[in-house]
Write an enzyme that holds these catalytic residues in place. Sequence first.
Site, PDB file in Angstrom:
ATOM      1  N   LYS A   1     -32.612 -66.860 -62.942  1.00 55.15           N
ATOM      2  CA  LYS A   1     -31.263 -67.718 -62.663  1.00 55.15           C
ATOM      3  C   LYS A   1     -31.187 -68.811 -63.709  1.00 55.15           C
ATOM      4  CE  LYS A   1     -28.917 -65.873 -59.554  1.00 55.15           C
ATOM      5  NZ  LYS A   1     -28.437 -64.596 -60.035  1.00 55.15           N
TER       6      LYS A   1
ATOM      7  N   PRO B   1     -38.855 -68.144 -62.379  1.00 53.82           N
ATOM      8  CA  PRO B   1     -38.319 -66.929 -63.100  1.00 53.82           C
ATOM      9  C   PRO B   1     -37.802 -65.769 -62.250  1.00 53.82           C
ATOM     10  CG  PRO B   1     -40.618 -67.131 -63.940  1.00 53.82           C
ATOM     11  CD  PRO B   1     -40.253 -68.088 -62.951  1.00 53.82           C
TER      12      PRO B   1
ATOM     13  N   HIS C   1     -26.623 -53.306 -67.324  1.00 53.39           N
ATOM     14  CA  HIS C   1     -27.741 -53.102 -66.487  1.00 53.39           C
ATOM     15  C   HIS C   1     -26.926 -52.867 -65.312  1.00 53.39           C
ATOM     16  CE1 HIS C   1     -31.889 -53.239 -68.302  1.00 53.39           C
ATOM     17  NE2 HIS C   1     -31.267 -53.056 -69.400  1.00 53.39           N
TER      18      HIS C   1
ATOM     19  N   TYR D   1     -28.152 -61.676 -57.111  1.00 53.67           N
ATOM     20  CA  TYR D   1     -28.820 -61.387 -58.625  1.00 53.67           C
ATOM     21  C   TYR D   1     -27.777 -61.186 -59.522  1.00 53.67           C
ATOM     22  CZ  TYR D   1     -31.830 -59.211 -61.875  1.00 53.67           C
ATOM     23  OH  TYR D   1     -32.836 -59.273 -62.968  1.00 53.67           O
TER      24      TYR D   1
ATOM     25  N   TYR E   1     -38.970 -54.689 -60.533  1.00 51.10           N
ATOM     26  CA  TYR E   1     -39.586 -55.897 -59.821  1.00 51.10           C
ATOM     27  C   TYR E   1     -40.740 -55.065 -58.827  1.00 51.10           C
ATOM     28  CZ  TYR E   1     -36.286 -59.275 -61.690  1.00 51.10           C
ATOM     29  OH  TYR E   1     -35.509 -59.880 -62.423  1.00 51.10           O
TER      30      TYR E   1
HETATM   31  C1  PHB Z   1     -37.288 -61.402 -68.861  1.00 51.50           C
HETATM   32  O1  PHB Z   1     -36.650 -60.495 -69.380  1.00 51.50           O
HETATM   33  O2  PHB Z   1     -38.028 -62.409 -69.390  1.00 51.50           O
HETATM   34  C2  PHB Z   1     -37.021 -61.612 -67.157  1.00 51.50           C
HETATM   35  C3  PHB Z   1     -36.169 -60.804 -66.646  1.00 51.50           C
HETATM   36  C4  PHB Z   1     -35.769 -61.213 -65.381  1.00 51.50           C
HETATM   37  C5  PHB Z   1     -36.422 -62.019 -64.625  1.00 51.50           C
HETATM   38  C6  PHB Z   1     -37.285 -62.940 -65.333  1.00 51.50           C
HETATM   39  C7  PHB Z   1     -37.526 -62.845 -66.859  1.00 51.50           C
HETATM   40  O3  PHB Z   1     -36.190 -62.142 -63.377  1.00 51.50           O
END
Ligand code: PHB
Length: 394
Positions: free
Chosen positions: A300, A296, A75, A388, A204
């Site tokens: 990280k 989450p 990605h 990130y 997000y």
């Molecule tokens: C997930 O795919 O579970 C996931 C991805 C990014 C995040 C948190 C969870 O920031």
Amino acid sequence: MPELQTDVAIVGAGPAGLMLAHLLHNAGIDSVVVDNRSHDDIAHTHRAGILEAGSVRMLGADGVDSRVLTAGHRHDGIDIRVDGISHPLDFPSLVGESVWLYPQNEIFVDLAAARARTSRPTFFSVTDTSLGDIGTERPWVRATTADGDDLRISARYVVGADGSRGPCRAMIPAERKEKFFHEYPFAWFGILCEAPPSHEVLIYSRSERGFALISQRSDTVQRMYFQTPPDTEAADWSEDRIWTELQARVAGPDGFELKTGPIIDKTVLPFRSAVHEPMQHGSLFLAGDSAHTVPPTGAKGLNLAFADVSVLAPALISAMTHDNAEALSGYSQAATRRVWKAQNFSYQMTRMLHTDPDQDAFETRRSLGELRSMLESVHGRRYLAECYTGWPDD
Ligand code: PHB
């Protein structure tokens, strides 16, 4: 069962414990791994699936044969939506890095297979794990195997990669440790659904109704989350209600619509930050969630656990092969530097993207101002992209 002698006893066969076992094995250091979960339980535990480039490089270690580059997806960014307006971040042009989408349970499957090929012992489904003599050069781990046998492991070092509820952390004497904790006033409602991806990269989204994350697992299974109060019962949410809420949180003038499908899993995830310091005492070393948990939002958790292992493995190898115990003395300090950067990023992302029911209107508008300052400046976007994709090693 006879007492097993090994160099390093590792409590926890999750990705951190098995990655460590593998790096040690490649350097000729022996280990015995125990876990109270079964192989299948770990293989079916859904956790975040975003890997920093540094974590992907670790999976390239000799003999792991991870499928991350073939079955995973690179990605090149994320999309941050603010009240329905899309703000794409392009990682390669901002920081020259990318991340990989590769679910944590697949990483475990790869590492468990690599471990099995080494023929070194891994005991899943053990009970009554205990450890002791960590203040000496002959610490031990005991457990009852799945067959009911008494397992006694005598080692030079013990590593606690046993998650936030394992027995290892508690062995560090209370007067020698400090706990740093932050509770957030919300949880995440997570779903897995059978549908194609809604977008090329993760979304997000900050909206007046609260945060939503549109993540992915594969071409046919997707992972999505939305912020809820911590006392939410997953059973109270019908499929229709979930889709209406998720869609409302990403809707915007561009007409963006989620691709929906049957929901195959629903869970409410707790949300907190914790750091336990130091991450070492005597012959015991902690790695991953046993020493720290992050919310989450910044993806990280696993990356930090791997970062711990990338510091701990060479130090253990140096200690064992060159009789250089001094190599281990800086472990906690080196590991916690990165931990606190990750705590800050996870906290910042959380605060900028969520709505807090208890906060005043000033704070709501201030955090929107913070998010806009980041997204509307190339320096801010670069900062977010660097956090990130992961910081270069210290
Ligand atoms: C997930 O795919 O579970 C996931 C991805 C990014 C995040 C948190 C969870 O920031």
